[in-house]
Write an enzyme that holds these catalytic residues in place. Structure first.
Site, PDB file in Angstrom:
ATOM      1  N   HIS A  28     -59.944 -74.081  58.547  1.00 24.35           N
ATOM      2  CA  HIS A  28     -59.081 -73.607  57.464  1.00 24.35           C
ATOM      3  C   HIS A  28     -59.761 -72.449  56.726  1.00 24.35           C
ATOM      4  CE1 HIS A  28     -61.904 -76.239  55.422  1.00 24.35           C
ATOM      5  NE2 HIS A  28     -61.661 -75.527  54.324  1.00 24.35           N
ATOM      6  N   THR A  30     -60.375 -71.406  52.801  1.00 26.26           N
ATOM      7  CA  THR A  30     -60.275 -71.849  51.419  1.00 26.26           C
ATOM      8  C   THR A  30     -59.807 -70.681  50.558  1.00 26.26           C
ATOM      9  OG1 THR A  30     -62.021 -73.472  51.754  1.00 26.26           O
ATOM     10  CG2 THR A  30     -61.568 -72.813  49.470  1.00 26.26           C
ATOM     11  N   HIS A 101     -62.882 -66.338  54.649  1.00 27.26           N
ATOM     12  CA  HIS A 101     -63.659 -66.748  55.813  1.00 27.26           C
ATOM     13  C   HIS A 101     -63.174 -68.090  56.332  1.00 27.26           C
ATOM     14  CE1 HIS A 101     -65.624 -68.979  52.579  1.00 27.26           C
ATOM     15  NE2 HIS A 101     -65.988 -69.844  53.524  1.00 27.26           N
TER      16      HIS A 101
END
Length: 104
Positions: A28, A30, A101
């Site tokens: 994922h 963030t 990222h």
């Protein structure tokens, strides 16, 4: 994250013998990481498709002094979404700057 992107990251990790990788289902990006509570802010994994370009690999230091390999992204949409949440929910950001990222 879509399945195709997860599969590409998984294959990259396998082909490059990257240990301790994050399993594909948990990959994922963030948007916000804040110790300031925002009770009306809910995690949403299906905001809308956001495009991002992979630009680099880097090792980030975590708060607990460990190291994490990340795939840095270039995405004005992610930065815009981050800034919008900060403004609308009064959250803080616990790092010097927001760097989109994926921890791999």
């Amino acid at each position: 994250m879509d399945k195709n992107s997860c599969d590409k990251i998984k294959n990259f990790c396998l082909n490059n013998n990257i240990p301790n990788r994050v399993v594909s289902e948990k990959l994922h990006t963030t948007i916000i990481y804040s110790r300031v509570k925002a009770p009306d802010l809910k995690a949403n994994q299906d905001i809308y498709p956001i495009r991002a370009q992979c630009v680099d690999l880097e090792i980030f230091k975590t708060f607990d002094k460990k190291s994490a390999l990340v795939l840095k992204l270039e995405s004005p949409e992610l930065v815009e979404h981050h800034n919008k949440i900060m403004e609308e929910h009064g959250t803080s950001y616990d790092y010097p700057e927001y760097t989109p990222h994926i921890t791999i």
